[in-house]
Scaffold this motif. Structure first.
Motif, short mmCIF file in Angstrom:
data_model
loop_
_atom_site.label_atom_id
_atom_site.label_comp_id
_atom_site.label_asym_id
_atom_site.label_seq_id
_atom_site.Cartn_x
_atom_site.Cartn_y
_atom_site.Cartn_z
N LEU A 1 23.87 27.05 -20.06
CA LEU A 1 24.18 28.05 -21.02
C LEU A 1 23.51 28.08 -22.37
CD1 LEU A 1 27.89 29.11 -20.15
CD2 LEU A 1 25.85 30.50 -19.81
N GLN A 2 23.38 26.85 -22.92
CA GLN A 2 22.82 26.49 -24.01
C GLN A 2 21.48 26.75 -23.88
OE1 GLN A 2 23.78 22.38 -25.18
NE2 GLN A 2 25.91 22.91 -26.14
N LEU A 3 20.73 26.37 -23.07
CA LEU A 3 19.24 26.53 -22.81
C LEU A 3 19.19 27.97 -22.68
CD1 LEU A 3 16.67 24.97 -22.79
CD2 LEU A 3 16.99 24.62 -20.54
N ARG A 4 19.74 28.54 -21.78
CA ARG A 4 19.65 29.93 -21.87
C ARG A 4 19.69 30.76 -23.03
NH1 ARG A 4 23.20 34.25 -18.32
NH2 ARG A 4 24.67 33.78 -20.15
N ALA A 5 20.64 30.75 -23.67
CA ALA A 5 20.93 31.13 -24.93
C ALA A 5 19.61 30.74 -26.09
CB ALA A 5 22.15 30.92 -25.60
N ALA A 6 19.21 29.70 -25.91
CA ALA A 6 18.00 29.17 -26.75
C ALA A 6 16.75 30.16 -26.16
CB ALA A 6 17.76 27.46 -26.87
N ALA A 7 16.61 30.08 -25.10
CA ALA A 7 15.40 30.72 -24.67
C ALA A 7 15.30 32.15 -25.02
CB ALA A 7 15.19 30.81 -23.12
#
Length: 132
Positions: A64-70
């Motif tokens: 979820l962190q990586l998706r939000a960052a992208a």
């Protein structure tokens, strides 16, 4: 670009660490090519796909962190990292949307919005290099 499509096509809605590892390897390779080309838009698409691979590797908070960052970086540059998600199984996308309880998901997303470009690339590279 082909590696991003390959990654989406091997990912399925179930927990499949082998598929996640294969996808992360392909996405890490794609990020190397996109970096050489200064292709930020497609790099963000690869990072977005990597978030879904991390989900299948039992890394929900990191996913979820990586998706939000992208998504956050994409807004800044006017790109849509979801454009290759058409190659994904629809249940995979739905699963990501309900991965964690709301409060935990919100905290992970806030942390993701603070990730730098280097943080995102390093996360994918490190995930591709370790056994799942």
């Amino acid at each position: 670009m082909a590696d991003v499509v390959v990654a989406w096509s091997v990912l399925s809605p179930g927990d499949d660490r082998n598929a996640a590892a294969e996808a992360l390897t392909a996405l890490d390779r794609a990020l190397g090519v996109f970096a050489e080309q200064s292709n930020i838009s497609d790099a963000l698409g690869a990072i977005y796909a990597a978030a879904h691979a991390l989900m299948l590797a039992s890394e929900p908070r990191t996913a979820l962190q990586l998706r939000a960052a992208a998504l956050h970086h994409s807004e800044r540059v006017g790109a849509d990292p979801r454009r290759y998600a058409q190659f994904a199984h629809p249940a995979l996308i739905e699963r990501m949307n309900r991965l964690l309880p709301d409060a935990d998901a919100a905290a992970a997303e806030q942390a993701g919005k603070r990730m730098s470009w280097t943080d995102m690339i390093d996360l994918v590279h490190d995930a591709a290099g370790k056994p799942l």
